[in-house]
Design an enzyme around this catalytic site. Structure first.
Site, short mmCIF file in Angstrom:
data_model
loop_
_atom_site.label_atom_id
_atom_site.label_comp_id
_atom_site.label_asym_id
_atom_site.label_seq_id
_atom_site.Cartn_x
_atom_site.Cartn_y
_atom_site.Cartn_z
N HIS A 1 -27.59 66.63 44.77
CA HIS A 1 -28.24 67.81 43.92
C HIS A 1 -29.07 67.35 42.81
O HIS A 1 -29.01 66.86 41.71
CB HIS A 1 -27.08 68.71 43.05
CG HIS A 1 -27.38 70.01 42.55
ND1 HIS A 1 -27.25 70.24 41.20
CD2 HIS A 1 -28.41 70.85 43.04
CE1 HIS A 1 -27.75 71.36 40.94
NE2 HIS A 1 -28.29 71.81 42.19
N ARG A 2 -30.63 67.54 43.17
CA ARG A 2 -31.70 67.08 42.43
C ARG A 2 -31.77 65.77 42.37
O ARG A 2 -32.10 64.93 41.12
CB ARG A 2 -31.64 67.67 41.08
CG ARG A 2 -31.55 69.28 40.99
CD ARG A 2 -31.23 69.91 39.59
NE ARG A 2 -30.95 71.33 39.65
CZ ARG A 2 -30.81 72.23 38.32
NH1 ARG A 2 -30.86 71.50 37.55
NH2 ARG A 2 -30.32 73.46 38.63
N GLU B 1 -31.50 66.12 47.81
CA GLU B 1 -32.19 67.37 47.36
C GLU B 1 -33.28 67.49 46.49
O GLU B 1 -33.26 66.91 45.47
CB GLU B 1 -31.04 68.61 46.72
CG GLU B 1 -31.49 69.95 47.01
CD GLU B 1 -31.32 70.70 45.95
OE1 GLU B 1 -31.77 71.96 45.70
OE2 GLU B 1 -31.08 70.15 44.67
N ASP C 1 -36.24 70.11 44.59
CA ASP C 1 -36.66 71.32 44.45
C ASP C 1 -38.22 71.35 44.16
O ASP C 1 -38.74 70.34 43.49
CB ASP C 1 -36.16 71.93 43.27
CG ASP C 1 -34.50 72.26 43.36
OD1 ASP C 1 -33.92 71.80 42.23
OD2 ASP C 1 -34.10 72.74 44.32
N HIS D 1 -37.12 71.23 39.09
CA HIS D 1 -36.31 72.61 39.28
C HIS D 1 -36.98 74.01 38.84
O HIS D 1 -37.31 74.72 39.23
CB HIS D 1 -34.87 72.38 38.62
CG HIS D 1 -34.00 73.76 38.65
ND1 HIS D 1 -33.93 74.68 37.88
CD2 HIS D 1 -33.36 73.99 39.83
CE1 HIS D 1 -33.18 75.35 38.33
NE2 HIS D 1 -32.63 75.15 39.52
N GLU E 1 -36.05 72.58 48.76
CA GLU E 1 -35.95 73.85 48.36
C GLU E 1 -37.45 74.47 47.80
O GLU E 1 -38.00 73.70 46.81
CB GLU E 1 -35.30 74.41 47.24
CG GLU E 1 -34.89 75.74 46.68
CD GLU E 1 -33.99 76.10 45.57
OE1 GLU E 1 -33.99 77.06 45.20
OE2 GLU E 1 -33.04 75.36 45.42
N LYS F 1 -39.08 76.58 45.72
CA LYS F 1 -38.75 77.26 44.74
C LYS F 1 -39.85 78.26 44.39
O LYS F 1 -41.24 77.86 44.43
CB LYS F 1 -38.66 76.57 43.31
CG LYS F 1 -37.43 75.83 43.11
CD LYS F 1 -36.39 76.62 42.67
CE LYS F 1 -35.06 75.90 42.64
NZ LYS F 1 -33.72 77.08 42.38
N ASP G 1 -23.79 66.73 41.85
CA ASP G 1 -24.69 65.95 41.09
C ASP G 1 -24.17 64.63 40.87
O ASP G 1 -25.01 63.55 40.66
CB ASP G 1 -24.39 66.58 39.63
CG ASP G 1 -24.99 68.05 39.43
OD1 ASP G 1 -24.68 68.59 38.20
OD2 ASP G 1 -25.43 68.26 40.30
#
Ligand code: G3P
Ligand code: CA
Length: 283
Positions: free
Chosen positions: A37-38, A64, A66, A79, A146, A148, A275
């Protein structure tokens, strides 16, 4: 019970719920996917090359990313729509040219926010462009990207698509799809589906209360998506099984603790946004 359920899902996929008519690449459902995640955001400033490198070293299934877009139309990994939280700058990403964005420091904030994890080298971190990430990692990692705020970034779908083509990341000859595209915005996903019908798409949902989707929702999802991304706290096993019976992989976000990871495994999720990649050892 779990075997019976897996057979049911497979039968359902064979019989009716799969997307063969759209020839969407399936996201394999025989192992729990670990999505950083990120990047490895528990150990390094999110969306930096170091956070992605640590995730890669931890052998996650996906990193991942964003996406936001600069004033001069360059896709960058971030993000928030604003640079305030994760850089030493202020204001909207869309107000910065790439050259101006590259003047910002993307690591100092992490050392201040997490003194126990602070590392002097983080002070060298810059905001990476998506292209720089593809150059750095190429075919060695899988990307979970993603889109965004597509409403404020005109043409971001086409820019992503052309970069995926340029770096030959659209091939289907991999055990896992090389790229998955996700968004909370349905329009941007259906638009991306017309650009590249075979690329697996994940529709994100953020349920305030208990997660619930109607038969009509699933009918619409089945025309473009291979999966759904849902916040862990809103789901139960019944919801996840129903989604899987409707041909949707279920990826849960975001998992921060061992208990949350054990819970996600117990719920029969197909993937987890973590994370801390080391949580994958709990499977
Ligand atoms: O993309 C899945 C999950 O990351 C959604 O939440 O806010 O972290 O992008 P967010
Ligand atoms: Ca995300």
């Amino acid at each position: 019970m779990r075997l019976l359920f897996t057979i049911l899902v497979s039968l359902c996929l064979i019989a009716g719920c799969d997307n063969s008519e759209n020839s969407i690449q399936p996201i394999s459902n025989d192992k729990l996917l670990i999505i950083a995640h990120r990047g490895a955001s528990a150990f390094a400033p999110e969306h930096t090359m170091t956070a992605y490198e640590i995730a890669h070293q931890a052998d996650v299934d996906y990193i991942e990313i964003d996406l936001q877009m600069t004033k001069d139309g360059v896709l960058v990994a971030m993000h928030d729509e604003k640079v305030d939280r994760t850089t030493d700058g202020l204001g909207f990403v869309k107000e910065y040219t790439l050259e101006e964005m590259k003047q910002l420091n993307a690591g100092k904030w992490f050392n201040e926010a997490y003194p126990d994890l602070a590392n002097k080298e983080f002070e060298q971190e810059k905001v990476p462009t998506l292209e720089e990430i593809f150059v750095q990692f190429g075919d060695d990692v899988n990307y979970y990207i993603e889109l965004k705020s597509p409403r404020i970034y005109k043409g971001m779908e086409e820019k992503l698509f052309s970069l995926l083509k340029k770096y030959d990341l659209l091939g289907e000859d991999h055990s896992l799809p090389k790229v998955i595209v996700e968004s909370f915005n349905e329009d941007t996903l259906t638009k991306f589906h017309t650009l590249e019908p075979t690329l697996p798409l994940v529709q994100l949902f953020s349920f305030k209360e208990k997660a619930a989707l109607s038969h009509l929702d699933y009918e619409r999802l089945q025309t473009y998506a291979s999966g759904i991304g849902v916040n862990l706290k809103s789901v139960d096993q019944e919801f996840i099984h129903e989604a899987q019976l409707n041909g949707m992989q279920v990826h849960l976000y975001s998992i921060k603790t061992e208990n949350e990871m054990k819970n996600a495994i117990h719920l029969d999720a197909n993937g987890v946004f973590v994370d801390n990649p080391i949580l994958s050892e709990l499977q």
